[in-house]
Design a protein around this motif. Sequence first.
Motif, PDB file in Angstrom:
ATOM      1  N   ILE A   1      -1.925   3.187  13.372  1.00  8.88           N
ATOM      2  CA  ILE A   1      -2.992   3.497  12.418  1.00  8.88           C
ATOM      3  C   ILE A   1      -2.423   3.800  11.035  1.00  8.88           C
ATOM      4  CG2 ILE A   1      -3.304   6.006  12.697  1.00  8.88           C
ATOM      5  CD1 ILE A   1      -6.028   3.263  12.712  1.00  8.88           C
ATOM      6  N   LEU A   2      -1.258   4.439  10.976  1.00  7.12           N
ATOM      7  CA  LEU A   2      -0.641   4.681   9.669  1.00  7.12           C
ATOM      8  C   LEU A   2      -0.223   3.365   9.022  1.00  7.12           C
ATOM      9  CD1 LEU A   2       1.482   7.868  10.455  1.00  7.12           C
ATOM     10  CD2 LEU A   2      -0.531   7.724   8.967  1.00  7.12           C
ATOM     11  N   GLY A   3       0.229   2.402   9.850  1.00  7.96           N
ATOM     12  CA  GLY A   3       0.558   1.087   9.312  1.00  7.96           C
ATOM     13  C   GLY A   3      -0.674   0.386   8.765  1.00  7.96           C
ATOM     14  N   ALA A   4      -1.788   0.482   9.494  1.00  4.48           N
ATOM     15  CA  ALA A   4      -3.033  -0.134   9.021  1.00  4.48           C
ATOM     16  C   ALA A   4      -3.487   0.495   7.709  1.00  4.48           C
ATOM     17  CB  ALA A   4      -4.115   0.002  10.083  1.00  4.48           C
ATOM     18  N   LEU A   5      -3.411   1.810   7.634  1.00  2.00           N
ATOM     19  CA  LEU A   5      -3.807   2.496   6.405  1.00  2.00           C
ATOM     20  C   LEU A   5      -2.879   2.130   5.249  1.00  2.00           C
ATOM     21  CD1 LEU A   5      -4.666   5.993   7.916  1.00  2.00           C
ATOM     22  CD2 LEU A   5      -6.293   4.265   7.106  1.00  2.00           C
ATOM     23  N   GLY A   6      -1.590   1.976   5.534  1.00  2.00           N
ATOM     24  CA  GLY A   6      -0.651   1.552   4.502  1.00  2.00           C
ATOM     25  C   GLY A   6      -0.985   0.169   3.973  1.00  2.00           C
ATOM     26  N   ALA A   7      -1.376  -0.734   4.874  1.00  2.00           N
ATOM     27  CA  ALA A   7      -1.767  -2.078   4.452  1.00  2.00           C
ATOM     28  C   ALA A   7      -3.026  -2.024   3.593  1.00  2.00           C
ATOM     29  CB  ALA A   7      -1.991  -2.963   5.669  1.00  2.00           C
ATOM     30  N   ILE A   8      -3.997  -1.198   3.976  1.00  2.00           N
ATOM     31  CA  ILE A   8      -5.219  -1.061   3.172  1.00  2.00           C
ATOM     32  C   ILE A   8      -4.879  -0.529   1.785  1.00  2.00           C
ATOM     33  CG2 ILE A   8      -7.395   0.204   2.968  1.00  2.00           C
ATOM     34  CD1 ILE A   8      -7.562   0.070   6.062  1.00  2.00           C
ATOM     35  N   ASP A   9      -3.966   0.430   1.717  1.00  2.00           N
ATOM     36  CA  ASP A   9      -3.543   0.967   0.419  1.00  2.00           C
ATOM     37  C   ASP A   9      -2.947  -0.132  -0.446  1.00  2.00           C
ATOM     38  OD1 ASP A   9      -3.285   3.571  -1.053  1.00  2.00           O
ATOM     39  OD2 ASP A   9      -1.186   2.958  -1.117  1.00  2.00           O
ATOM     40  N   ALA A  10      -2.128  -0.975   0.163  1.00  2.00           N
ATOM     41  CA  ALA A  10      -1.542  -2.091  -0.581  1.00  2.00           C
ATOM     42  C   ALA A  10      -2.628  -3.039  -1.064  1.00  2.00           C
ATOM     43  CB  ALA A  10      -0.537  -2.833   0.298  1.00  2.00           C
ATOM     44  N   GLY A  11      -3.623  -3.290  -0.215  1.00  2.00           N
ATOM     45  CA  GLY A  11      -4.710  -4.181  -0.602  1.00  2.00           C
ATOM     46  C   GLY A  11      -5.520  -3.649  -1.757  1.00  2.00           C
ATOM     47  N   LEU A  12      -5.820  -2.365  -1.746  1.00  2.00           N
ATOM     48  CA  LEU A  12      -6.560  -1.760  -2.856  1.00  2.00           C
ATOM     49  C   LEU A  12      -5.803  -1.910  -4.166  1.00  2.00           C
ATOM     50  CD1 LEU A  12      -7.772   1.502  -1.065  1.00  2.00           C
ATOM     51  CD2 LEU A  12      -9.202  -0.467  -1.686  1.00  2.00           C
ATOM     52  N   LYS A  13      -4.478  -1.757  -4.091  1.00  2.00           N
ATOM     53  CA  LYS A  13      -3.651  -1.887  -5.290  1.00  2.00           C
ATOM     54  C   LYS A  13      -3.562  -3.344  -5.746  1.00  2.00           C
ATOM     55  CE  LYS A  13      -0.683   2.183  -4.638  1.00  2.00           C
ATOM     56  NZ  LYS A  13      -1.529   2.891  -3.676  1.00  2.00           N
ATOM     57  N   ALA A  14      -3.326  -4.256  -4.774  1.00  2.00           N
ATOM     58  CA  ALA A  14      -3.160  -5.656  -5.137  1.00  2.00           C
ATOM     59  C   ALA A  14      -4.426  -6.237  -5.760  1.00  2.00           C
ATOM     60  CB  ALA A  14      -2.768  -6.464  -3.903  1.00  2.00           C
ATOM     61  N   LEU A  15      -5.563  -5.811  -5.268  1.00  2.00           N
ATOM     62  CA  LEU A  15      -6.844  -6.339  -5.763  1.00  2.00           C
ATOM     63  C   LEU A  15      -7.410  -5.511  -6.912  1.00  2.00           C
ATOM     64  CD1 LEU A  15      -8.449  -7.184  -2.299  1.00  2.00           C
ATOM     65  CD2 LEU A  15      -7.329  -8.755  -3.898  1.00  2.00           C
ATOM     66  N   GLU A  16      -6.683  -4.462  -7.296  1.00  2.00           N
ATOM     67  CA  GLU A  16      -7.081  -3.591  -8.408  1.00  2.00           C
ATOM     68  C   GLU A  16      -8.471  -3.013  -8.204  1.00  2.00           C
ATOM     69  OE1 GLU A  16      -6.485  -5.890 -11.963  1.00  2.00           O
ATOM     70  OE2 GLU A  16      -4.310  -5.614 -11.900  1.00  2.00           O
ATOM     71  N   ILE A  17      -8.749  -2.600  -6.966  1.00  2.00           N
ATOM     72  CA  ILE A  17      -9.999  -1.911  -6.646  1.00  2.00           C
ATOM     73  C   ILE A  17      -9.784  -0.429  -6.929  1.00  2.00           C
ATOM     74  CG2 ILE A  17     -11.647  -1.331  -4.829  1.00  2.00           C
ATOM     75  CD1 ILE A  17     -10.799  -3.951  -3.430  1.00  2.00           C
ATOM     76  N   PRO A  18     -10.568   0.181  -7.765  1.00  2.00           N
ATOM     77  CA  PRO A  18     -10.357   1.599  -8.086  1.00  2.00           C
ATOM     78  C   PRO A  18     -10.355   2.461  -6.821  1.00  2.00           C
ATOM     79  CG  PRO A  18     -11.963   0.626  -9.571  1.00  2.00           C
ATOM     80  CD  PRO A  18     -11.714  -0.389  -8.508  1.00  2.00           C
ATOM     81  N   HIS A  19      -9.433   3.419  -6.769  1.00  2.00           N
ATOM     82  CA  HIS A  19      -9.345   4.295  -5.598  1.00  2.00           C
ATOM     83  C   HIS A  19      -8.546   5.534  -5.953  1.00  2.00           C
ATOM     84  CE1 HIS A  19      -5.715   1.781  -5.542  1.00  2.00           C
ATOM     85  NE2 HIS A  19      -5.112   2.780  -4.895  1.00  2.00           N
ATOM     86  N   GLY A  20      -8.797   6.592  -5.199  1.00  2.00           N
ATOM     87  CA  GLY A  20      -8.048   7.819  -5.382  1.00  2.00           C
ATOM     88  C   GLY A  20      -6.653   7.727  -4.790  1.00  2.00           C
ATOM     89  N   ARG A  21      -5.827   8.714  -5.085  1.00  2.00           N
ATOM     90  CA  ARG A  21      -4.434   8.718  -4.652  1.00  2.00           C
ATOM     91  C   ARG A  21      -4.218   9.738  -3.531  1.00  2.00           C
ATOM     92  NH1 ARG A  21      -2.622   3.992  -6.902  1.00  2.00           N
ATOM     93  NH2 ARG A  21      -3.719   3.770  -8.909  1.00  2.00           N
TER      94      ARG A  21
END
Length: 398
Positions: free
Chosen positions: A365-385
């Motif tokens: 699950i931590l790996g999945a969340l890490g991938a989602i974090d990368a996706g939010l950054k790559a697609l420049e979707i605004p998100h908290g840190r």
Amino acid sequence: MSLAQGRHYLAIPGPSVIPDRVLQAMQRPAPNIYAGELPDMMPGICADLKSIARTDGQCAIYIANGHGAWEAALSNVASRGDKVLILATGRFGHGWAEIAQAMHLDVEVISFGKRAPVDAARVADRLAADTKHEIKAVLTVQTDTSTSIRNEIKTLRDALDGADHPALLMVDCIACLACDRFEMDAWGADVMVTACQKGLMTPPGLSFVFFNERADAARETADLVTRYWDWRPRARPEHFYQFFGGTAATHHVYGLRAALDMIAEEGLEHVWDRHAQIARAVWAAFERWGADGPLEMNVADPAMRSHAVTALRIGAPHGTRLRDWLSSETGLTLGIGLGMADPASPDWHGFFRLGHMGHVNAHMILGALGAIDAGLKALEIPHGRGALEAAAEVCAGR
């Protein structure tokens, strides 16, 4: 550059990740279906299934998906024209209603929308108004996979008892058995349906209907029951073939046996606790991401969220963009926003779901969340840190 090579992670809300142990148990020649190991397995499998359902009642097995279990359950307790009350908190409550309508039942649906659980007080008022006791059964889902809403089954039993209403309480646990706590007998469910491909960690193909004596008494007058759907020979077979109404789902039985062994070895209480802690880690991450941007969990109150799946709102077109990017670039597949909007509408692209059910541990699950974090950054979707740090803290037990 894609980094999706290697084992793909299917993080949809079912079919869930199948353990290697289950797959290996299924990788075998076809067994004898008349005597020996396979028939000898069945009493233990049924006993273990009832232990997970927390019932002393009966269990009938069907070679079917969850839709088959819906139909099997209704066919054994209802007659054409009977009135059933369906409490919907997402797509699958409405799906069970559609099955009932096709079976020529008189269907009344109370919809509680897509973001709120069943309101037991509203149900109690409806039952109190049914002074002629025309409602023969009340149907609901414990967890609706589309919305990730989790309903309190015990409060529904209390509503039925408070109204002194004789209707059967029928519960769909397809999404959440062996993920969310469920106590069939203690909570007063008369019928429960589930399937093998989620918390039971077995490839799709088997479904189960559990029922108590009250429900079996309704079978006496049910005119919708047919020879194939009849739960009595399946629950109390005189011959092995009756468990399945014909030829057994041989390799599924071996896989299910392995999955049940894994649950027993871990302990059901620990299985429930593991799902709860992993769900809290998921929620901690999404809360941080949602603090600055469009992402939000569909269910605001943690007490009303399932421990098996989390439904997300992120706004069109970000849901589809994120899912597509994660699949092609990281090897992670998320669930579509099923039932959250019309697929023909642009709004449909604003949702996704993360399944965290069955054979899932912290690093997955931590790996999945890490991938989602990368996706939010790559697609420049605004998100908290700080989302991954928050999830890690929960996994660490802090």
